[in-house]
Design an enzyme around this catalytic site. Structure first.
Site, short mmCIF file in Angstrom:
data_model
loop_
_atom_site.label_atom_id
_atom_site.label_comp_id
_atom_site.label_asym_id
_atom_site.label_seq_id
_atom_site.Cartn_x
_atom_site.Cartn_y
_atom_site.Cartn_z
N CYS A 1 24.21 18.95 24.63
CA CYS A 1 25.50 19.65 24.72
C CYS A 1 26.16 19.58 23.35
CB CYS A 1 26.38 19.10 25.85
SG CYS A 1 27.06 17.45 25.59
N ASN B 1 27.75 15.32 23.14
CA ASN B 1 26.94 14.27 23.77
C ASN B 1 27.81 13.17 24.39
OD1 ASN B 1 24.41 11.85 22.79
ND2 ASN B 1 24.43 13.13 24.61
N CYS C 1 29.98 14.33 27.46
CA CYS C 1 30.36 14.81 28.79
C CYS C 1 29.17 15.31 29.60
CB CYS C 1 31.41 15.92 28.69
SG CYS C 1 33.00 15.40 28.00
N ARG C 2 28.66 16.48 29.23
CA ARG C 2 27.64 17.13 30.04
C ARG C 2 26.24 16.55 29.86
NH1 ARG C 2 28.81 23.01 27.86
NH2 ARG C 2 29.14 21.74 26.01
N SER C 3 25.77 16.42 28.63
CA SER C 3 24.39 15.95 28.45
C SER C 3 24.17 14.51 28.90
CB SER C 3 23.91 16.18 27.01
OG SER C 3 24.73 15.54 26.07
N ASP D 1 32.26 23.26 29.72
CA ASP D 1 32.59 21.99 29.09
C ASP D 1 33.86 21.45 29.74
OD1 ASP D 1 33.20 19.82 27.48
OD2 ASP D 1 32.74 20.87 25.62
#
Length: 155
Positions: free
Chosen positions: A9, A12, A14-16, A123
């Site tokens: 993401c 690195n 939140c999402r990934s 995001d």
């Protein structure tokens, strides 16, 4: 020899990290390595966002020991599969690729749920509190599909 998967993401945090934790929880650790990185360098060495950690814990996953990394060109050689969270991440990663083999490793993660639609994982960093829960659900569904495909292909 293990199969190596990278989740990418922007920062690195939140999402990934959520995608890494989710996919890793669905695959045998002796045969698969799952990691994550960001296209930006702002959070190198940082743990995931507290809201990502909290939503993961709520669902029985602990991602608090992860450390932020930045995507680098050598990741194309190390990882077998690279899943990105949105079109911006996709373009940033592809810009570092040297050839078609490297480019073919890169996929938008939500194309697993919505084939060919190129849907972004939103995001949640600046969004509403429940944004992390929504993202968790999307990534949980996508990672289940990815895990099934990987287990079928690599057994």
């Amino acid at each position: 020899m293990s199969i190596k998967i990278l989740m990418v993401c922007l920062g690195n945090i939140c999402r990934s990290p959520l995608a890494e934790g989710l996919l890793a929880s669905k695959l045998p650790k002796d045969r698969f390595l799952v990691d994550s990185a960001g296209t930006g360098d702002w959070h190198i060495g940082s743990k995931p966002d507290e809201r990502s950690i909290a939503v993961a814990i709520k669902h029985g996953l602990d991602i608090s020991n992860q450390k932020g990394k930045q995507f680098k060109k050598t990741d194309f050689d190390f990882f077998d599969y690279i899943y990105v969270m949105d079109k911006s991440n996709y373009n940033n990663v592809l810009a570092l690729a040297d050839n078609e083999i490297q480019k073919n490793k890169v996929q938008l993660i939500l194309n697993e749920l919505f084939p060919g639609e190129n849907v972004d994982v939103p995001d949640p960093y600046f969004g509403l509190e429940n944004g992390f829960e929504i993202v968790y659900g999307m990534l949980d569904e996508s990672s289940a599909i990815i895990a099934n495909k990987l287990l079928t292909k690599h057994t």
